[in-house]
Design a protein around this motif. Structure first.
Motif, PDB file in Angstrom:
ATOM      1  N   ALA A 188       0.829  -1.202   0.000  1.00  0.00           N
ATOM      2  CA  ALA A 188       0.000   0.000   0.000  1.00  0.00           C
ATOM      3  C   ALA A 188       0.868   1.257   0.000  1.00  0.00           C
ATOM      4  N   THR A 189       1.946   1.229   0.760  1.00  0.00           N
ATOM      5  CA  THR A 189       2.858   2.379   0.805  1.00  0.00           C
ATOM      6  C   THR A 189       3.500   2.605  -0.564  1.00  0.00           C
ATOM      7  N   ARG A 190       3.938   1.547  -1.187  1.00  0.00           N
ATOM      8  CA  ARG A 190       4.547   1.676  -2.522  1.00  0.00           C
ATOM      9  C   ARG A 190       3.542   2.237  -3.527  1.00  0.00           C
ATOM     10  N   ARG A 191       2.309   1.776  -3.438  1.00  0.00           N
ATOM     11  CA  ARG A 191       1.274   2.277  -4.355  1.00  0.00           C
ATOM     12  C   ARG A 191       1.008   3.757  -4.092  1.00  0.00           C
ATOM     13  N   ALA A 192       0.975   4.145  -2.811  1.00  0.00           N
ATOM     14  CA  ALA A 192       0.757   5.556  -2.460  1.00  0.00           C
ATOM     15  C   ALA A 192       1.891   6.418  -3.004  1.00  0.00           C
ATOM     16  N   ILE A 193       3.113   5.944  -2.901  1.00  0.00           N
ATOM     17  CA  ILE A 193       4.258   6.681  -3.438  1.00  0.00           C
ATOM     18  C   ILE A 193       4.126   6.856  -4.945  1.00  0.00           C
ATOM     19  N   GLU A 194       3.702   5.819  -5.625  1.00  0.00           N
ATOM     20  CA  GLU A 194       3.487   5.913  -7.079  1.00  0.00           C
ATOM     21  C   GLU A 194       2.459   6.992  -7.412  1.00  0.00           C
ATOM     22  N   LEU A 195       1.354   6.993  -6.663  1.00  0.00           N
ATOM     23  CA  LEU A 195       0.294   7.967  -6.918  1.00  0.00           C
ATOM     24  C   LEU A 195       0.762   9.389  -6.634  1.00  0.00           C
ATOM     25  N   VAL A 196       1.516   9.585  -5.563  1.00  0.00           N
ATOM     26  CA  VAL A 196       2.027  10.913  -5.225  1.00  0.00           C
ATOM     27  C   VAL A 196       2.984  11.395  -6.317  1.00  0.00           C
ATOM     28  N   ARG A 197       3.816  10.511  -6.812  1.00  0.00           N
ATOM     29  CA  ARG A 197       4.762  10.888  -7.875  1.00  0.00           C
ATOM     30  C   ARG A 197       4.038  11.333  -9.141  1.00  0.00           C
ATOM     31  N   GLN A 198       2.861  10.768  -9.376  1.00  0.00           N
ATOM     32  CA  GLN A 198       2.099  11.149 -10.573  1.00  0.00           C
ATOM     33  C   GLN A 198       1.484  12.546 -10.418  1.00  0.00           C
ATOM     34  N   VAL A 199       1.198  12.963  -9.194  1.00  0.00           N
ATOM     35  CA  VAL A 199       0.516  14.226  -8.938  1.00  0.00           C
ATOM     36  C   VAL A 199       1.485  15.358  -8.613  1.00  0.00           C
TER      37      VAL A 199
END
Length: 101
Positions: free
Chosen positions: A79-90
């Motif tokens: 979940a943390t890795r996925r959150a990091i991916e999403l933050v990097r996109q925004v």
């Protein structure tokens, strides 16, 4: 009985009857449980008493708890890795496309 998980007191009584001389086959028939179940209990009891090699009941319980915790941590990490991916996109990277002052 066809159910999973007999109470420890019941298992202990069955093992005591075997130690007292009752035959596994007779006990299994009388109590409507499989002979394999009784043999498994007997083997685990021998392991717990140090008469046979193997994981004790306590060690098995600790292993179950540890595996469950590992699974929880792996889920949190995913979940943390996925959150990091999403933050990097925004969020744009620092020093990226910002105008200089």
């Amino acid at each position: 009985m066809g159910r999973r998980g007999y109470p420890p007191e019941f298992r202990r009584k069955v093992l005591d009857l075997i130690e007292a001389g009752r035959k596994v086959v007779d006990l299994a028939r009388d109590l409507d449980i499989s002979t394999q179940t009784i043999y498994t209990w007997r083997r685990q009891d021998r392991i717990d008493r140090g008469l046979e090699p193997g994981l004790t009941s306590t060690e098995k319980a600790e292993l179950v708890v540890a595996k469950r915790r590992i699974a929880e941590l792996e889920t949190e990490l995913q979940a943390t890795r996925r959150a990091i991916e999403l933050v990097r996109q925004v969020v744009p990277p620092k020093g990226g496309s910002r105008p200089s002052l």
